[in-house]
Write a protein that holds these residues in place. Structure first.
Motif, PDB file in Angstrom:
ATOM      1  N   GLU A 125     -39.007  85.535  63.376  1.00  0.00           N
ATOM      2  CA  GLU A 125     -39.626  86.478  64.302  1.00  0.00           C
ATOM      3  C   GLU A 125     -38.917  87.828  64.343  1.00  0.00           C
ATOM      4  OE1 GLU A 125     -41.144  85.018  68.100  1.00  0.00           O
ATOM      5  OE2 GLU A 125     -40.438  83.030  67.549  1.00  0.00           O
ATOM      6  N   VAL A 126     -37.624  87.852  64.018  1.00  0.00           N
ATOM      7  CA  VAL A 126     -36.860  89.098  64.046  1.00  0.00           C
ATOM      8  C   VAL A 126     -36.135  89.244  62.717  1.00  0.00           C
ATOM      9  CG1 VAL A 126     -35.069  90.438  65.212  1.00  0.00           C
ATOM     10  CG2 VAL A 126     -36.523  88.895  66.538  1.00  0.00           C
ATOM     11  N   LEU A 127     -36.371  90.364  62.007  1.00  0.00           N
ATOM     12  CA  LEU A 127     -35.747  90.619  60.711  1.00  0.00           C
ATOM     13  C   LEU A 127     -35.009  91.948  60.763  1.00  0.00           C
ATOM     14  CD1 LEU A 127     -35.277  89.968  57.720  1.00  0.00           C
ATOM     15  CD2 LEU A 127     -37.493  91.030  57.228  1.00  0.00           C
ATOM     16  N   ASP A 128     -33.700  91.910  60.476  1.00  0.00           N
ATOM     17  CA  ASP A 128     -32.851  93.105  60.508  1.00  0.00           C
ATOM     18  C   ASP A 128     -32.387  93.433  59.099  1.00  0.00           C
ATOM     19  OD1 ASP A 128     -31.034  95.120  60.959  1.00  0.00           O
ATOM     20  OD2 ASP A 128     -29.905  94.060  62.512  1.00  0.00           O
ATOM     21  N   LEU A 129     -32.873  94.551  58.559  1.00  0.00           N
ATOM     22  CA  LEU A 129     -32.486  95.024  57.227  1.00  0.00           C
ATOM     23  C   LEU A 129     -31.793  96.379  57.319  1.00  0.00           C
ATOM     24  CD1 LEU A 129     -35.802  94.110  55.350  1.00  0.00           C
ATOM     25  CD2 LEU A 129     -33.602  92.953  55.099  1.00  0.00           C
ATOM     26  N   SER A 130     -31.169  96.674  58.447  1.00  0.00           N
ATOM     27  CA  SER A 130     -30.593  97.993  58.691  1.00  0.00           C
ATOM     28  C   SER A 130     -29.317  98.236  57.901  1.00  0.00           C
ATOM     29  CB  SER A 130     -30.325  98.173  60.185  1.00  0.00           C
ATOM     30  OG  SER A 130     -29.418  97.193  60.662  1.00  0.00           O
ATOM     31  N   TYR A 131     -28.982  99.530  57.765  1.00  0.00           N
ATOM     32  CA  TYR A 131     -27.760  99.960  57.082  1.00  0.00           C
ATOM     33  C   TYR A 131     -27.684  99.427  55.651  1.00  0.00           C
ATOM     34  CZ  TYR A 131     -26.085 101.775  61.531  1.00  0.00           C
ATOM     35  OH  TYR A 131     -25.964 102.485  62.692  1.00  0.00           O
ATOM     36  N   ASN A 132     -28.722  99.721  54.878  1.00  0.00           N
ATOM     37  CA  ASN A 132     -28.744  99.379  53.462  1.00  0.00           C
ATOM     38  C   ASN A 132     -29.271 100.572  52.674  1.00  0.00           C
ATOM     39  OD1 ASN A 132     -27.863  96.488  53.146  1.00  0.00           O
ATOM     40  ND2 ASN A 132     -29.447  96.185  54.703  1.00  0.00           N
ATOM     41  N   LEU A 133     -29.778 100.340  51.468  1.00  0.00           N
ATOM     42  CA  LEU A 133     -30.303 101.398  50.602  1.00  0.00           C
ATOM     43  C   LEU A 133     -31.735 101.083  50.202  1.00  0.00           C
ATOM     44  CD1 LEU A 133     -27.125 101.710  48.344  1.00  0.00           C
ATOM     45  CD2 LEU A 133     -27.777 103.259  50.189  1.00  0.00           C
ATOM     46  N   LEU A 134     -32.514 100.594  51.149  1.00  0.00           N
ATOM     47  CA  LEU A 134     -33.863 100.112  50.876  1.00  0.00           C
ATOM     48  C   LEU A 134     -34.893 101.233  51.028  1.00  0.00           C
ATOM     49  CD1 LEU A 134     -33.566  96.772  52.868  1.00  0.00           C
ATOM     50  CD2 LEU A 134     -33.273  97.092  50.395  1.00  0.00           C
ATOM     51  N   ASP A 135     -35.947 101.158  50.197  1.00  0.00           N
ATOM     52  CA  ASP A 135     -37.002 102.163  50.284  1.00  0.00           C
ATOM     53  C   ASP A 135     -38.404 101.572  50.171  1.00  0.00           C
ATOM     54  OD1 ASP A 135     -37.072 101.471  47.629  1.00  0.00           O
ATOM     55  OD2 ASP A 135     -36.673 103.482  46.852  1.00  0.00           O
ATOM     56  N   GLU A 136     -38.519 100.245  50.191  1.00  0.00           N
ATOM     57  CA  GLU A 136     -39.839  99.628  50.146  1.00  0.00           C
ATOM     58  C   GLU A 136     -39.852  98.373  51.001  1.00  0.00           C
ATOM     59  OE1 GLU A 136     -40.895  98.399  46.254  1.00  0.00           O
ATOM     60  OE2 GLU A 136     -39.157  97.084  46.001  1.00  0.00           O
ATOM     61  N   TYR A 137     -41.067  97.982  51.406  1.00  0.00           N
ATOM     62  CA  TYR A 137     -41.218  96.770  52.212  1.00  0.00           C
ATOM     63  C   TYR A 137     -42.543  96.103  51.841  1.00  0.00           C
ATOM     64  CZ  TYR A 137     -41.212  93.477  56.015  1.00  0.00           C
ATOM     65  OH  TYR A 137     -41.224  92.319  56.733  1.00  0.00           O
ATOM     66  N   PRO A 138     -42.563  95.303  50.782  1.00  0.00           N
ATOM     67  CA  PRO A 138     -43.826  94.743  50.290  1.00  0.00           C
ATOM     68  C   PRO A 138     -44.222  93.394  50.871  1.00  0.00           C
ATOM     69  CG  PRO A 138     -42.065  94.280  48.743  1.00  0.00           C
ATOM     70  CD  PRO A 138     -41.436  95.049  49.882  1.00  0.00           C
ATOM     71  N   PHE A 139     -43.483  92.860  51.834  1.00  0.00           N
ATOM     72  CA  PHE A 139     -43.787  91.524  52.344  1.00  0.00           C
ATOM     73  C   PHE A 139     -45.182  91.445  52.966  1.00  0.00           C
ATOM     74  CE2 PHE A 139     -39.129  90.848  52.465  1.00  0.00           C
ATOM     75  CZ  PHE A 139     -39.106  89.664  51.760  1.00  0.00           C
TER      76      PHE A 139
END
Length: 241
Positions: A71-85
């Motif tokens: 229910e809660v997903l934390d992907l903060s403080y990274n080098l991400l630029d896409e979210y295809p889920f």
């Protein structure tokens, strides 16, 4: 490090001075006189964090393994630029702070999502980004996008006029929004937004629109704002390279 647990565990780890309890416990359901009461279990929130991992790609397999309960997903403080889920049907809160997402990010349609944090990214085109949020997250209630170029405020040198205009535009396009950044959307502000901009039709809401989740969302946003004000060099001025 990757970990998942109930929400109280996560909040207390991230903000130890602010104890918040959302652990599972037993309650007694209401019954008529003479009937036996049966205990019921209140739900816990499944939280998965990949924060501060320096990731340039999303760890798909680890996340999808939790898709039935996440229910809660934390992907903060990274080098991400896409979210295809597109397989996280229960996800209600998504935290993408301090990555390199732009205004042109493409999200899947997610009616379950009620909270998005995407502070300190590379978002500079407000109409493009807001339209994507409005179409893909029809039941969103909490949006925090502070310290992006498209969200002028005291964090990035924006004037009060720019800040008010930004808020009115977002509220006009997402009329179901209850909290924008660190501030609740009041009816007076909503009415002014209607006058200033053409307002869009809001979603009807789903079972994912849980009051307890929205309450947690307020605490998350407010806690992060307070942290940013106490340690601006850590949150506001942190470059993602």
């Amino acid at each position: 490090m990757v970990w998942s647990c109930d929400l109280s565990c996560v909040l207390n780890r991230q903000w130890p001075k602010r104890k918040i309890s959302f652990s599972s416990h037993t309650v007694m359901s209401h019954t008529a006189p003479g009937q036996q009461r049966r205990p019921t279990q209140t739900p816990t929130f499944q939280w998965l964090s990949f924060a501060h991992q320096g990731l340039s790609e999303i760890p798909y397999s680890a996340i999808l393994a939790q898709s039935d309960s996440l229910e809660v997903l934390d992907l903060s403080y990274n080098l991400l630029d896409e979210y295809p889920f597109n397989d996280l049907d229960r996800l209600s809160t998504l935290i993408l702070d301090c990555n390199i997402y732009t205004s042109h990010i493409k999200f899947p349609f997610m009616p379950s999502l009620t909270m998005l944090c995407i502070n300190k990214n590379k978002i500079n085109n407000l109409p493009v980004f807001v339209e994507e949020i409005r179409r893909k997250f029809p039941n969103i209630k909490i949006l925090s996008m502070m310290n992006n170029e498209a969200a002028p405020s005291y964090f990035n040198g924006g004037s009060l006029t720019q800040y008010n205009d930004y808020r009115q535009y977002v509220v006009s396009q997402i009329p179901g929004l209850e909290i924008l950044d660190d501030t609740e959307v009041l009816e007076k502000e909503r009415a002014q937004a209607r006058k200033t901009y053409r307002i869009q039709q809001g979603g009807k809401g789903t079972s994912a629109d849980k009051p307890e989740v929205r309450g947690v969302g307020r605490q998350i946003v407010q806690s992060r704002v307070r942290a940013a004000l106490r340690e601006p060099e850590r949150y506001v001025k942190r470059d993602v390279n």
